[in-house]
Scaffold this motif. Structure first.
Motif, PDB file in Angstrom:
ATOM      1  N   PRO A   1     -98.968   1.113   5.997  1.00 45.73           N
ATOM      2  CA  PRO A   1    -100.381   1.082   5.603  1.00 45.73           C
ATOM      3  C   PRO A   1    -101.326   1.655   6.651  1.00 45.73           C
ATOM      4  O   PRO A   1    -102.457   2.002   6.325  1.00 45.73           O
ATOM      5  CB  PRO A   1    -100.653  -0.423   5.387  1.00 45.73           C
ATOM      6  CG  PRO A   1     -99.313  -1.019   5.124  1.00 45.73           C
ATOM      7  CD  PRO A   1     -98.379  -0.241   5.987  1.00 45.73           C
TER       8      PRO A   1
ATOM      9  N   ARG B   1     -95.555   0.854   0.170  1.00 50.98           N
ATOM     10  CA  ARG B   1     -96.886   1.089   0.742  1.00 50.98           C
ATOM     11  C   ARG B   1     -97.973   0.618  -0.219  1.00 50.98           C
ATOM     12  O   ARG B   1     -98.975   0.019   0.191  1.00 50.98           O
ATOM     13  CB  ARG B   1     -97.049   2.581   1.041  1.00 50.98           C
ATOM     14  CG  ARG B   1     -98.354   2.966   1.743  1.00 50.98           C
ATOM     15  CD  ARG B   1     -98.346   4.460   2.021  1.00 50.98           C
ATOM     16  NE  ARG B   1     -99.458   4.847   2.886  1.00 50.98           N
ATOM     17  CZ  ARG B   1    -100.616   5.332   2.466  1.00 50.98           C
ATOM     18  NH1 ARG B   1    -100.835   5.452   1.172  1.00 50.98           N
ATOM     19  NH2 ARG B   1    -101.553   5.690   3.317  1.00 50.98           N
ATOM     20  N   HIS B   2     -97.787   0.860  -1.517  1.00 52.59           N
ATOM     21  CA  HIS B   2     -98.783   0.485  -2.516  1.00 52.59           C
ATOM     22  C   HIS B   2     -98.925  -1.036  -2.601  1.00 52.59           C
ATOM     23  O   HIS B   2    -100.046  -1.557  -2.680  1.00 52.59           O
ATOM     24  CB  HIS B   2     -98.366   1.050  -3.881  1.00 52.59           C
ATOM     25  CG  HIS B   2     -99.340   0.761  -4.982  1.00 52.59           C
ATOM     26  ND1 HIS B   2    -100.648   1.211  -4.951  1.00 52.59           N
ATOM     27  CD2 HIS B   2     -99.210   0.061  -6.141  1.00 52.59           C
ATOM     28  CE1 HIS B   2    -101.273   0.818  -6.036  1.00 52.59           C
ATOM     29  NE2 HIS B   2    -100.430   0.107  -6.780  1.00 52.59           N
TER      30      HIS B   2
ATOM     31  N   PRO C   1    -103.020  -6.694   1.302  1.00 55.98           N
ATOM     32  CA  PRO C   1    -102.825  -6.541   2.749  1.00 55.98           C
ATOM     33  C   PRO C   1    -102.569  -7.844   3.482  1.00 55.98           C
ATOM     34  O   PRO C   1    -102.013  -7.833   4.580  1.00 55.98           O
ATOM     35  CB  PRO C   1    -104.140  -5.892   3.213  1.00 55.98           C
ATOM     36  CG  PRO C   1    -105.136  -6.249   2.155  1.00 55.98           C
ATOM     37  CD  PRO C   1    -104.371  -6.299   0.876  1.00 55.98           C
TER      38      PRO C   1
ATOM     39  N   GLN D   1     -98.297  -3.179  -0.232  1.00 62.26           N
ATOM     40  CA  GLN D   1     -98.946  -3.623   0.996  1.00 62.26           C
ATOM     41  C   GLN D   1    -100.444  -3.348   0.979  1.00 62.26           C
ATOM     42  O   GLN D   1    -101.247  -4.165   1.446  1.00 62.26           O
ATOM     43  CB  GLN D   1     -98.311  -2.933   2.201  1.00 62.26           C
ATOM     44  CG  GLN D   1     -96.977  -3.530   2.637  1.00 62.26           C
ATOM     45  CD  GLN D   1     -97.155  -4.939   3.154  1.00 62.26           C
ATOM     46  OE1 GLN D   1     -96.774  -5.900   2.497  1.00 62.26           O
ATOM     47  NE2 GLN D   1     -97.736  -5.085   4.326  1.00 62.26           N
ATOM     48  N   MET D   2    -100.834  -2.222   0.428  1.00 65.69           N
ATOM     49  CA  MET D   2    -102.250  -1.877   0.410  1.00 65.69           C
ATOM     50  C   MET D   2    -103.013  -2.711  -0.623  1.00 65.69           C
ATOM     51  O   MET D   2    -104.185  -3.033  -0.410  1.00 65.69           O
ATOM     52  CB  MET D   2    -102.421  -0.384   0.125  1.00 65.69           C
ATOM     53  CG  MET D   2    -101.894   0.517   1.238  1.00 65.69           C
ATOM     54  SD  MET D   2    -102.221   2.279   0.960  1.00 65.69           S
ATOM     55  CE  MET D   2    -103.994   2.330   1.219  1.00 65.69           C
ATOM     56  N   ARG D   3    -102.368  -3.064  -1.723  1.00 69.64           N
ATOM     57  CA  ARG D   3    -103.036  -3.888  -2.736  1.00 69.64           C
ATOM     58  C   ARG D   3    -103.159  -5.341  -2.294  1.00 69.64           C
ATOM     59  O   ARG D   3    -104.083  -6.051  -2.708  1.00 69.64           O
ATOM     60  CB  ARG D   3    -102.264  -3.820  -4.057  1.00 69.64           C
ATOM     61  CG  ARG D   3    -102.427  -2.503  -4.798  1.00 69.64           C
ATOM     62  CD  ARG D   3    -101.804  -2.554  -6.175  1.00 69.64           C
ATOM     63  NE  ARG D   3    -102.408  -3.585  -7.018  1.00 69.64           N
ATOM     64  CZ  ARG D   3    -102.034  -3.829  -8.273  1.00 69.64           C
ATOM     65  NH1 ARG D   3    -101.055  -3.114  -8.826  1.00 69.64           N
ATOM     66  NH2 ARG D   3    -102.623  -4.770  -8.969  1.00 69.64           N
TER      67      ARG D   3
END
Length: 296
Positions: A240, A172-173, A179, A175-177
């Motif tokens: 995300p 998840r991290h 996107p 993907q969020m950093r």
């Protein structure tokens, strides 16, 4: 819940359904648990890598350049999760092992509250023990069975839950950093990093990874393709877009469905208590996901 949130939630649910077949494929293959885990990550990662080279080659270069350390960490977390989980099952049996690994929900919810400022509604807090109670009924776990289980097996199961939560958070991290980076590339590289770490472990312990028969090879290929490639790809795409705690509770659908597949494919006997537990667990999952969506 917005349409984008609904789409993300459906993606996570579909991924959880794919991964729920893990126990079926692992049981059908005659290889050891660790070797099965290796082929799960190696085959799944290879399939996704091939797809990434066709669809999103630039994402691979971006990930390797910006997040190589996080990718290796995610792969190591996945390796530790699979190895600890299989050993917990060998000591305690699949019922207790499945319950214990789903304590990842508490780790994910705690991380969401501490690091992502996510609110936990009263309905969500109520839904978590309700879901676990339903799973206990479904698999036939009682308080006495926990008290008489070997301490090392319980420790391994809880450790596996922690590693699984860390793996989920790492994906998840990343993907969020980044996107704009394709989830296909993320899961491909994390899976291959996991397979590489297992390969090092096997080399260190002189463990053979030979596949006994062609039938075993077929089950292992399906294990990697469906449970690792497709399953975690869908989950990584949806993560995300939904709260961390909601993701953890939704993934609780995996052990409930694994029990159903056990009944359908291996003729496991199931009485009214087990079936009622399955309904209770799924109801609690719906209650938790819907209430958490309203809270956000």
């Amino acid at each position: 819940m917005t349409s984008s949130n609904s789409s993300a939630l459906l993606s996570v649910v579909a991924g959880a359904i794919c991964i729920s077949f893990s126990a079926v494929f692992a049981k059908l293959a005659s290889t050891s648990p660790d070797v099965s885990a290796f082929y799960r990550t190696f085959i799944g990662g290879s399939c996704l890598l091939a797809l990434s080279l066709i669809q999103c080659r630039e994402s691979l270069f971006i990930l390797l350049k910006r997040h190589s350390g996080l990718l290796c960490a995610g792969g190591l977390f996945l390796t530790l999760d699979l190895m600890a989980w299989h050993r917990s099952i060998n000591i305690l049996g699949p019922g207790v092992g499945t319950i214990l690994i789903n304590f990842q929900v508490f780790f994910l919810a705690l991380a969401g509250w501490m690091f992502f400022k996510e609110r936990l509604s009263a309905r969500f807090v109520f839904a978590v023990p309700l879901a676990l109670a339903g799973l206990c009924m479904l698999i036939g776990i009682t308080l006495d069975s926990f008290l008489t289980s070997e301490f090392s097996g319980i420790g391994l199961g809880l450790t596996a839950a922690l590693w699984l939560a860390l793996y989920t958070l790492m994906v998840r991290h990343i993907q969020m950093r980044s996107p704009s980076v394709s989830p296909v590339a993320v899961v491909a590289l994390v899976s291959l990093a996991s397979a590489a770490s297992m390969g090092i472990f096997f080399m260190w312990n002189s463990t053979s990874i030979a596949i006994p028969t062609a039938t075993d090879g077929m089950w292992l290929f399906l294990y990697g393709l469906i449970s690792q490639a497709i399953g975690w790809l869908l989950i990584s795409r949806g993560l995300p877009g939904i709260p961390t705690s909601q993701a953890g509770l939704t993934i609780l659908i995996m052990p409930a469905l694994s029990f159903i597949w056990d009944i359908l494919f291996f003729a496991r006997p199931a009485g009214m208590v087990e079936l009622a537990g399955g309904i209770l667990a799924l109801t609690a999952i719906w209650l938790g996901t819907s209430s958490q969506a309203q809270a956000d």
